[in-house]
Enzyme design. Structure first.
Site, PDB file in Angstrom:
ATOM      1  N   ASP A   9       0.877  -1.175   0.000  1.00 18.44           N
ATOM      2  CA  ASP A   9       0.000   0.000   0.000  1.00 18.44           C
ATOM      3  C   ASP A   9       0.912   1.222   0.000  1.00 18.44           C
ATOM      4  OD1 ASP A   9      -2.438   1.504   0.235  1.00 18.44           O
ATOM      5  OD2 ASP A   9      -1.974   1.832   2.338  1.00 18.44           O
ATOM      6  N   SER A  10       0.296   2.413  -0.079  1.00 21.84           N
ATOM      7  CA  SER A  10       1.091   3.635  -0.037  1.00 21.84           C
ATOM      8  C   SER A  10       1.617   3.922   1.369  1.00 21.84           C
ATOM      9  CB  SER A  10       0.236   4.817  -0.498  1.00 21.84           C
ATOM     10  OG  SER A  10      -0.915   4.916   0.322  1.00 21.84           O
ATOM     11  N   TYR A  41      -1.263   8.055  -2.877  1.00 30.19           N
ATOM     12  CA  TYR A  41      -1.414   7.653  -4.280  1.00 30.19           C
ATOM     13  C   TYR A  41      -2.654   8.293  -4.916  1.00 30.19           C
ATOM     14  CZ  TYR A  41       1.771   3.533  -3.802  1.00 30.19           C
ATOM     15  OH  TYR A  41       2.829   2.694  -3.636  1.00 30.19           O
ATOM     16  N   CYS A  72      -4.248  -2.027  -1.630  1.00 33.89           N
ATOM     17  CA  CYS A  72      -4.450  -0.631  -2.003  1.00 33.89           C
ATOM     18  C   CYS A  72      -5.484  -0.576  -3.128  1.00 33.89           C
ATOM     19  CB  CYS A  72      -3.126  -0.056  -2.486  1.00 33.89           C
ATOM     20  SG  CYS A  72      -3.309   1.531  -3.304  1.00 33.89           S
ATOM     21  N   ASN A  73      -6.597   0.090  -2.856  1.00 33.39           N
ATOM     22  CA  ASN A  73      -7.663   0.165  -3.862  1.00 33.39           C
ATOM     23  C   ASN A  73      -7.278   1.009  -5.071  1.00 33.39           C
ATOM     24  OD1 ASN A  73     -10.362  -0.927  -2.472  1.00 33.39           O
ATOM     25  ND2 ASN A  73      -9.072   0.042  -0.938  1.00 33.39           N
ATOM     26  N   GLU A 147      -2.208   9.554   7.648  1.00 29.34           N
ATOM     27  CA  GLU A 147      -0.765   9.289   7.567  1.00 29.34           C
ATOM     28  C   GLU A 147       0.048  10.184   8.504  1.00 29.34           C
ATOM     29  OE1 GLU A 147       1.249   7.047   5.968  1.00 29.34           O
ATOM     30  OE2 GLU A 147      -0.522   5.935   5.326  1.00 29.34           O
ATOM     31  N   CYS A 179     -11.079   2.514   0.264  1.00 32.66           N
ATOM     32  CA  CYS A 179      -9.656   2.855   0.452  1.00 32.66           C
ATOM     33  C   CYS A 179      -9.247   2.147   1.730  1.00 32.66           C
ATOM     34  CB  CYS A 179      -9.484   4.364   0.605  1.00 32.66           C
ATOM     35  SG  CYS A 179      -7.814   4.826   1.166  1.00 32.66           S
ATOM     36  N   HIS A 181      -7.174   2.724   3.915  1.00 29.77           N
ATOM     37  CA  HIS A 181      -6.945   3.562   5.103  1.00 29.77           C
ATOM     38  C   HIS A 181      -8.233   3.772   5.917  1.00 29.77           C
ATOM     39  CE1 HIS A 181      -3.170   4.711   3.104  1.00 29.77           C
ATOM     40  NE2 HIS A 181      -2.796   5.348   4.204  1.00 29.77           N
TER      41      HIS A 181
HETATM   42  N1  DGL Z   1      -4.822   2.976   0.847  1.00 29.04           N
HETATM   43  C1  DGL Z   1      -4.809   3.154  -0.550  1.00 29.04           C
HETATM   44  C2  DGL Z   1      -6.127   2.846  -1.175  1.00 29.04           C
HETATM   45  O1  DGL Z   1      -6.739   1.888  -0.740  1.00 29.04           O
HETATM   46  C3  DGL Z   1      -4.049   4.377  -1.055  1.00 29.04           C
HETATM   47  C4  DGL Z   1      -4.510   5.693  -0.529  1.00 29.04           C
HETATM   48  C5  DGL Z   1      -3.601   6.846  -0.979  1.00 29.04           C
HETATM   49  O2  DGL Z   1      -2.387   6.708  -0.860  1.00 29.04           O
HETATM   50  O3  DGL Z   1      -4.140   7.847  -1.446  1.00 29.04           O
HETATM   51  O4  DGL Z   1      -6.571   3.467  -2.114  1.00 29.04           O
END
Ligand code: DGL
Length: 266
Positions: A9-10, A41, A72-73, A147, A179, A181
């Site tokens: 993931d990011s 991301y 990571c979506n 974050e 997402c 997160h």
């Molecule tokens: N957690 C990631 C997702 O599921 C990336 C979120 C990000 O870095 O913007 O999309």
């Protein structure tokens, strides 16, 4: 089979996916990569996200993983094909599992801007369940707030209320946390939603789909009980450790790794 499952993931978001995997499959050896040098991301272009997905898949392959879990979506939405073709290994993703978890008829999706712009959830849900109403809402402030760990309850509450309002107005009965997160702030989201709205966490579906690979669930654990996961980041291992402790109450060793591009995008 002893080689590790590779997750990426990011940043800390993919830990919510690891958490679900561990809850279902126990302390299976895993390798978690948080691309902290390039988080978030969600505000990046499609070509940047596809570049990142290829580079990370190739790095994970070099670490002799046995399967990749896209935690990571955003990369799932924009680069699933790249990941599937970069490595000749099983790939488990969040979005295909989520469509199977939908029970309602009016669905909200909370996700990053890149995921919403790709309409990956909308397309997938409408294909799996024709006639379903799907409304997507991007939440660009959530990932940077999560974050940095600098969350003031009142500010987060105000921002979340703004993001949820169109979904509540549309009368959704389920909301997909699109997402990885967002499960970290799901208690706040639940507080702000009408009682009849159910949250759907796609990582539950991913962990269930992993039964094909790991077998029936056996020795469920919590993240605080695991010792077989290697944690890696592309920058600031100390900051990442603090986030792991803050969000998940764990204090594992975190390694700084170097990618060929030095975690730049081109
Ligand atoms: N957690 C990631 C997702 O599921 C990336 C979120 C990000 O870095 O913007 O999309």
């Amino acid at each position: 089979m002893n080689s590790r499952l590779g997750l990426f993931d990011s940043g800390v978001g993919g830990l919510t996916v690891l958490q679900r995997v561990v809850q279902r499959h126990g302390d299976f050896p895993c390798l978690y990569l948080g691309d902290t040098a390039r988080v978030p991301y969600g505000s990046r272009s499609e070509s940047e996200i596809r570049f990142i997905a290829r580079e990370i898949s190739e790095w994970l392959l070099d670490q002799s993983i046995s399967a990749i879990l896209i935690a990571c979506n955003t990369t799932n939405s924009l680069a699933l094909d790249i990941i599937q073709t970069s490595i000749e290994l099983p790939v488990y993703d969040l979005i295909s599992g989520a469509a199977e978890m939908i029970e309602g008829t009016r669905i909200g999706v909370l996700a990053t801007e890149a995921t919403v712009n790709s309409h990956s959830y909308k397309k997938r849900i409408e294909t799996a369940k024709p006639g379903t109403f799907v409304l997507e809402q991007s939440c660009p402030a959530f990932v940077p707030m999560i974050e940095t760990g600098q969350l003031t309850y009142s500010v987060l509450n105000q921002i979340a209320s703004k993001y949820l309002a169109p979904l509540i107005d549309a009368g959704v009965d389920e909301i997909v946390l699109g997402c990885s997160h967002y499960p970290l702030i799901q208690d706040l989201l639940i507080e702000l939603l009408p009682e009849n709205v159910r949250l759907v966490d796609p990582s539950v579906g991913l962990a269930m789909n992993l039964d094909d690979f790991l077998g029936e669930p056996s020795s469920q654990k919590s993240l605080t009980q695991i010792s077989n996961t290697r944690f890696c980041v592309t920058s600031d291992p100390i900051g990442f450790s603090a986030q792991l402790s803050n969000w998940l109450g764990i204090n594992p060793e975190v390694e700084l790794i170097s990618l060929p591009s030095k975690a730049c995008v081109f």
